[in-house]
Design a protein around this motif. Sequence first.
Motif, PDB file in Angstrom:
ATOM      1  N   GLN A 653       0.835  -1.195   0.000  1.00  0.00           N
ATOM      2  CA  GLN A 653       0.000   0.000   0.000  1.00  0.00           C
ATOM      3  C   GLN A 653       0.872   1.248   0.000  1.00  0.00           C
ATOM      4  O   GLN A 653       1.997   1.241   0.509  1.00  0.00           O
ATOM      5  N   ILE A 655       0.730   4.629   1.743  1.00  0.00           N
ATOM      6  CA  ILE A 655      -0.013   5.258   2.831  1.00  0.00           C
ATOM      7  C   ILE A 655       0.147   6.771   2.770  1.00  0.00           C
ATOM      8  O   ILE A 655       1.200   7.302   2.416  1.00  0.00           O
ATOM      9  N   ASN A 850      -3.492  -0.138   9.013  1.00  0.00           N
ATOM     10  CA  ASN A 850      -4.032   0.018   7.659  1.00  0.00           C
ATOM     11  C   ASN A 850      -4.625  -1.290   7.140  1.00  0.00           C
ATOM     12  O   ASN A 850      -4.367  -1.705   6.015  1.00  0.00           O
ATOM     13  N   LEU A 852      -6.813  -3.777   5.331  1.00  0.00           N
ATOM     14  CA  LEU A 852      -7.619  -3.617   4.127  1.00  0.00           C
ATOM     15  C   LEU A 852      -9.093  -3.845   4.446  1.00  0.00           C
ATOM     16  O   LEU A 852      -9.457  -4.847   5.084  1.00  0.00           O
ATOM     17  N   GLN A 891      -9.782   5.585  -0.981  1.00  0.00           N
ATOM     18  CA  GLN A 891      -8.648   4.864  -1.542  1.00  0.00           C
ATOM     19  C   GLN A 891      -8.668   5.027  -3.054  1.00  0.00           C
ATOM     20  O   GLN A 891      -9.727   5.126  -3.662  1.00  0.00           O
ATOM     21  N   LYS A 893      -6.890   3.393  -6.648  1.00  0.00           N
ATOM     22  CA  LYS A 893      -6.062   2.407  -7.316  1.00  0.00           C
ATOM     23  C   LYS A 893      -5.469   3.122  -8.524  1.00  0.00           C
ATOM     24  O   LYS A 893      -6.180   3.496  -9.460  1.00  0.00           O
ATOM     25  N   LEU A 898      -2.014   0.678  -4.744  1.00  0.00           N
ATOM     26  CA  LEU A 898      -3.141   1.057  -3.901  1.00  0.00           C
ATOM     27  C   LEU A 898      -2.737   2.213  -3.001  1.00  0.00           C
ATOM     28  O   LEU A 898      -1.823   2.082  -2.182  1.00  0.00           O
ATOM     29  N   TYR A 899      -3.412   3.346  -3.144  1.00  0.00           N
ATOM     30  CA  TYR A 899      -3.159   4.536  -2.318  1.00  0.00           C
ATOM     31  C   TYR A 899      -4.260   4.627  -1.276  1.00  0.00           C
ATOM     32  O   TYR A 899      -5.451   4.638  -1.612  1.00  0.00           O
ATOM     33  N   THR A 900      -3.860   4.704   0.001  1.00  0.00           N
ATOM     34  CA  THR A 900      -4.834   4.622   1.086  1.00  0.00           C
ATOM     35  C   THR A 900      -4.798   5.858   1.973  1.00  0.00           C
ATOM     36  O   THR A 900      -3.879   6.671   1.912  1.00  0.00           O
ATOM     37  N   ASN A 901      -5.855   5.987   2.796  1.00  0.00           N
ATOM     38  CA  ASN A 901      -5.983   7.045   3.805  1.00  0.00           C
ATOM     39  C   ASN A 901      -5.930   8.444   3.185  1.00  0.00           C
ATOM     40  O   ASN A 901      -5.262   9.350   3.684  1.00  0.00           O
ATOM     41  N   VAL A 925     -14.146   4.650   2.088  1.00  0.00           N
ATOM     42  CA  VAL A 925     -13.871   3.734   3.192  1.00  0.00           C
ATOM     43  C   VAL A 925     -14.506   4.271   4.461  1.00  0.00           C
ATOM     44  O   VAL A 925     -14.376   5.470   4.783  1.00  0.00           O
ATOM     45  N   ALA A 930     -15.583  -0.892   2.735  1.00  0.00           N
ATOM     46  CA  ALA A 930     -15.279  -0.043   1.581  1.00  0.00           C
ATOM     47  C   ALA A 930     -16.355  -0.219   0.530  1.00  0.00           C
ATOM     48  O   ALA A 930     -16.927  -1.311   0.358  1.00  0.00           O
TER      49      ALA A 930
END
Length: 950
Positions: A653, A655, A850, A852, A891, A893, A898-901, A925, A930
């Motif tokens: 990921q 973050i 984090n 998923l 999030q 893609k 995968l780019y999160t937060n 999310v 999600a």
Amino acid sequence: MKEERTINKATNSNQKTETSNLELQHITEVTRQTGYFEIHYAHGLTGRLYILDSKTFRFYIDPSQKFQEPEQSEKGLHAQIFLTDIYGAKGMNDASLHVTKNGWQIDTGAIEINLVKNDATMSVTKNGKVVLKEARPIELTNSATVQTLVDHNSNYFGGGTQNGRFTLAGEKIEIVNTNNWVDQGVASPNPFYWSTAGYGVIRNTFKPGHYDFNSNLNDEITTDHEENRFDAIYFFADSAYELINAYHKLTGRPALTPVFGFYEAHLNAYNRDYWVEVKSDEKGAIKYPDGKYYREYQPKDLPAELKPKSIRETLNGEHGGVSYQFSARAMLEQYLQNDMPIGWFLPNDGYGAGYGQTDTLAGNLKNLAEFVKYANSKGVQVGLWTQQNLAPVDPENPKPDDRDFEKELVAGVTALKTDEAWVGHGYSFGLNATQSTAKMIAKIKGDQLRPFIITVDGWAGTQNTSTVWTGDEVGGEWEYIRFQIPTYIGEGLSGQPNVASDMDGIFGGQKPIINTRDYQWKAFTPIQLNMDGWGKNPKNPFVFGGITNKLNRAYLKQKSMMMPYIYSIAAQATFTSKPMVRAMFLEYPDVPEFYTNLVRYQYLWGENFLVAPIYQDTASDEAGNDIRNEIYLPDEKQIWIDFFTGQEYRGGQVINNFDAPLWKLPVFVKAGAIVPLAPATNTPKEYFDLKKQRQFIVYPSGNSSFSVYEDDGFSAKYQQGDYAQTKVSSHLLDNDLTIKIAKTRGTYAGFDPEKVTEIDIRTKKAPEAIKVLVGSEEITLTEVNSVAEFRNQENCYFFDQNYLVNPYLKEFSTDLKQTFLRIKLGQTNTSQNEITVKVAGIDAAAKLINQLPTEDDSLTTPTNLAQDDEKTTADSITVSWQPVSDCDSYQLKVDNALYTNIKKASYTLSSLKPETEHTFMARAVKKLKASPWGACVSCKTNKAAKVEQK
């Protein structure tokens, strides 16, 4: 280096004179000669192809037909790029020549070199695959020699100190000594590059060059050097490490930095300037330990009327009284009084500065020896800076301001830093300087002292004698943190693992937040230089006081605690070509993004740590508390642990919005890591005094191991095998952990095998059982109930629920306490006894920050995802979407990642190439749920702006 310096701006023009152009129209014959294959071209020109080994060859075309070594940069120089034979006598034995339907083929047993008759081009195949192929014949003119290769959609690395860059695909770079120390500048060029297609090239030349790695997207790369001969070494391998290792085999192993070199250095001129007492509000006023304010003047700037009131600097404070505080001794004492680590000191770093005020060179050398003796008594080594040759012009009648490096070595000097005023010509001039210095050290000290040289103008082969310093930077500016991160990464990929730079710049300053951020990330780099005397404030770690002092101290102490790990990965860099500052793709070669600028602001520190420096003001408050975006944690099966807090993150990921208060550098350690540590120390002498104890911190996960390297830390005897290594392995099966510390193999002068061993094991609960074998003897451990008891006993264990990896940070956060099982074993002969520790009941289950989320159709999917054309640039894409009111984050893609937060309904993806397409999908999310992914949208960066050639 200093403001008196005249910068030599090299010409970067790619224009070439076409007079006397030699067109390699076709090959008429290839014959086998003694030591090489000779290639005959239609116009009478011949070339030579030397087989060095089954995977390495030299290709040399010389219109003069003399086939001599490359021309030195000026007369009297003897720089040597290659330390191995490049004439191929041995490699020829197993090579065979064959006629083919298109020309000729030379088979080495590992590769096939194909020479095409009709168009006079060369290609190389390996295992039936074309690895390297010329797009057209080599072009030779009076002013340049050009090779054009087919680009196999590869990635390219190398080129030396290319500021702001580590990946070269699509880039134009200069193999030119520009002495330009800003982004895109070149400080220490290297005519070496390598390709992920599986080959590397070193141009055997000391002439400027220009490399274009398909910046025009024409499926070609071109490399040229400003000479009318073509001479190159080609080598082939299956991995990045093997290619860098092949470069080292040809040009020399990187010098292993002595232990003292990894501690911070202080550099300034202590034998030239004058100080005058002034009011606190006067320009340039600096407060000194006596509580008064003084201003510094160089001799040429000191007004005549102030000279009677002035105080001249000295090395040893021989004038006593108030003048002592302006001496090199006093500055060294200030480091120790402020509890700041320091390893070495350069007391003459400045133009016109020497190291004594007597009327003879002998008297000045005596003054130097006195300072060396004093510094050594404090546990600190002494080096010298030079802007000139290292021997008197007239050895029989030396002048007081002459230099005699051989006698300086006798006086106890252990390091040398070159300056642009001396080696600024670069090319063979700079390389000759460092190699000559290394020979002087060997002449005077034999193998008792390893060369520790820092230079600013390197070339191919510099790494075997010298560290490179990245040039004069400006402090107090984020830019000089930002572009140095990829510069450091690129150095390692260019075969130079030892890199140094100025702490918060040599110039500028006055920004405590940036000062702290610079100290933080550089604690996880090789060599740190406090270049004092030229900035807007003194350059030392305690200049700002308060919180800045405490944080700088904490990170310098952190580096000292990690010295066993640092020295071990330094040995890896020397012996196995694995850089200390390590590009992400070197350990994770199957992640496409790791070959791009998307990860140019993060790196691996050895194999076990991921460092993501704070390099800009992203969302900082006035106190410097910020966030860090775009931290790419690799491998979805890998757990990454926040080194300072113990919080756990799943890999695979990118973050965002990672909390980075001023005290915190984002550093992650791999689950499974084994890290050798030591108590914090302020000097290398203190560190060597700890040799009867060793400490390992273990993060249990699966199977892992680490080899701890040690030697005397000072001499060159490691090159003859005088060193010791200890393999530590960890095996976690369910909740049962086995740690094995193998017998130490090898020895060196001063090695003491009798050691106390501490093992700190990360676990979330107390153990159920512990069994320890030392050799064949089972050891009974006693449980203790406090850190104090643990420190004072042996053969004991303590379940520490307040474990701090850095106790110097404890006042800054309440989130630093971690839980570790600590085991301490009594002294044993580590060369004779293996240690096995078995622990039942280990709890290494991750509690992920984090995790998923699972898809929930009831959650709203973001809509209207689109590119924001107004905010999109040539190197970034901004996308936005319709906000979802009831969600915690988003999030994305992006291509494969995968780019999160992500907290806002927009995102800017930066560090991209012009005119490249990328796909985006978004989802919302909420807690661990999600929404389904939204529609996939293709976006494209803009064209690059045309740059006018000057």
